[in-house]
Design an enzyme around this catalytic site. Sequence first.
Site, mmCIF file in Angstrom:
data_model
loop_
_atom_site.group_PDB
_atom_site.id
_atom_site.type_symbol
_atom_site.label_atom_id
_atom_site.label_comp_id
_atom_site.label_asym_id
_atom_site.label_seq_id
_atom_site.Cartn_x
_atom_site.Cartn_y
_atom_site.Cartn_z
ATOM 1 N N HIS A 1 0.838 -1.214 0.000
ATOM 2 C CA HIS A 1 0.000 0.000 0.000
ATOM 3 C C HIS A 1 0.866 1.255 0.000
ATOM 4 O O HIS A 1 0.435 2.310 0.468
ATOM 5 C CB HIS A 1 -0.952 0.031 1.198
ATOM 6 C CG HIS A 1 -1.682 -1.259 1.426
ATOM 7 N ND1 HIS A 1 -2.897 -1.543 0.849
ATOM 8 C CD2 HIS A 1 -1.334 -2.359 2.130
ATOM 9 C CE1 HIS A 1 -3.285 -2.764 1.203
ATOM 10 N NE2 HIS A 1 -2.342 -3.292 1.972
ATOM 11 N N SER B 1 14.640 21.906 -15.324
ATOM 12 C CA SER B 1 13.433 22.686 -15.548
ATOM 13 C C SER B 1 13.844 24.023 -16.140
ATOM 14 O O SER B 1 14.914 24.548 -15.822
ATOM 15 C CB SER B 1 12.718 22.891 -14.214
ATOM 16 O OG SER B 1 11.914 24.045 -14.272
ATOM 17 N N LYS C 1 15.835 21.753 -10.223
ATOM 18 C CA LYS C 1 15.177 20.501 -10.605
ATOM 19 C C LYS C 1 16.058 19.546 -11.403
ATOM 20 O O LYS C 1 16.845 19.943 -12.223
ATOM 21 C CB LYS C 1 13.923 20.806 -11.447
ATOM 22 C CG LYS C 1 12.770 21.398 -10.687
ATOM 23 C CD LYS C 1 12.126 20.438 -9.701
ATOM 24 C CE LYS C 1 11.317 19.347 -10.387
ATOM 25 N NZ LYS C 1 10.084 19.828 -10.967
ATOM 26 N N GLU D 1 9.658 8.495 -16.688
ATOM 27 C CA GLU D 1 8.268 8.941 -16.873
ATOM 28 C C GLU D 1 7.773 8.604 -18.275
ATOM 29 O O GLU D 1 6.626 8.202 -18.468
ATOM 30 C CB GLU D 1 8.158 10.458 -16.662
ATOM 31 C CG GLU D 1 8.452 10.904 -15.235
ATOM 32 C CD GLU D 1 8.641 12.412 -15.177
ATOM 33 O OE1 GLU D 1 7.672 13.135 -15.425
ATOM 34 O OE2 GLU D 1 9.763 12.860 -14.894
#
Length: 459
Positions: free
Chosen positions: A155, A276, A282, A289
């Site tokens: 979980h 970024s 970043k 992804e």
Amino acid sequence: MKAWGGRFEKRAGVAAEAFTSSISVDARMYAEDIEGSIAHARMLAAKGIIPADEAETIVKALDEIRREIEQGAFEFREADEDIHLNIERRLIEKVGEVGGKLHTARSRNDQVALDSRLYTARCAKAVSGKVETLQRAIIAKAKAHLGAIMPGYTHLQRAQPILFSHHLMAYFWMLQRDRERLGQCARRASVSPLGACALAGTTFPIDPSAVASELGFSSTFENSIDAVSDRDYIVEFIFCCAVLMMHLSRLCEELVLWSSAEFGYIEMDDSLSTGSSIMPQKKNPDVAEIVRGKTGRLYGDLVGLLTTMKALPLAYNSDMQEDKERLFDSSDTVEMCLEACTQMISTMSVNEEQMAANASAGFTNATEVADYLASRGTAFRRAHEVSGRLVRYCKERGVGFADLSLDEFRRFSEKFDRDIYDFLLPETCVRRRSSPGGTSPERVGEQIERAEKLLAALP
Ligand code: ARG
């Protein structure tokens, strides 16, 4: 003139030609098409259906056409619809009337099935090879961090301490099943449909098994109608890729999570990350992804082809021409994603300290406390309750199990002894889970050995 020009008074309009043409897609199967035609020509000669010298003329010209295509000298024409007719047109240009004999006892219906079966079997093998490379990268990483302990999750909540290598190796076995599936898919694709012709077979005394064995197929079709109507092998290949992508997407999801500051377990190599345009700090795990995102494409290809095939009457229908775009998109996508995953796994750095810190926080040893009591005669349900009450007690005081005195432990059960503190260590939790397939270093070591043997046994 079109291959079917005899029957027609008018040529197809340019719009219809562009709409029905598949050459921009199926040109990719030129090698398979030529191999199939060469085998077919040789069989026709062997059976005395065409003269041997004419078959040789055809074979020689087909070899030249292959070279023309590979050198970029071949002119693909939309008006010639697909790869089969483009090659046949060029053949007739080169050798004249004799070239027109190649299509004896053959139809584009069995021809396209042959090409796509050969192509699919090859794709399955190529994808499987790339899966194997990823498996090797996983094993190498698992071996490089053999002692590292992390929290295992259920979980997405910290559950129990596990070895990082054990977690990584879970992906090895998922990929192993993918390779098995791809192997079975390649075997099922390896049935030669050549000789089914349009749908009914032929009047000529052909020898489908000679063609099959020349092309390396393991068998021939039983039913000519099925042979030209079947696209299961492509559906199956895409299904194998979709499951594989589902696995890669789970891996990538974890890589994304683990590279966040919230986890901090890994750092992606700079070469596989981007920054970024606004936030200078970043470093984004884009590659992971994008693999995760591409999974959707594969599911789209699968559902798309299943839908195309749904309720098609037997035998060949032009709807089936849509199959190849799905096939090519799936194999291209999955191969790129496999390469990306291999690079990410091989180059990522692993923060063992951060994993260890998380593994010893959050009461991941609560099961161990329950097991401790259960192995000293307490019923497991009762032991579970005692451990749970201890968790609550600690949480109220903002401390961990290890901060409790033996007296405090004993207030919950008199079965607790000095040695409990040993059992609380993540190392102990991991070491003691030595049941088959468990997370103890010994078991994980054996697991890695078995995995390496499996790969070594590969053909
Ligand atoms: N381009 C077709 C395909 O990809 C080849 C078979 C065409 N057969 C036919 N009768 N139109 O499926």
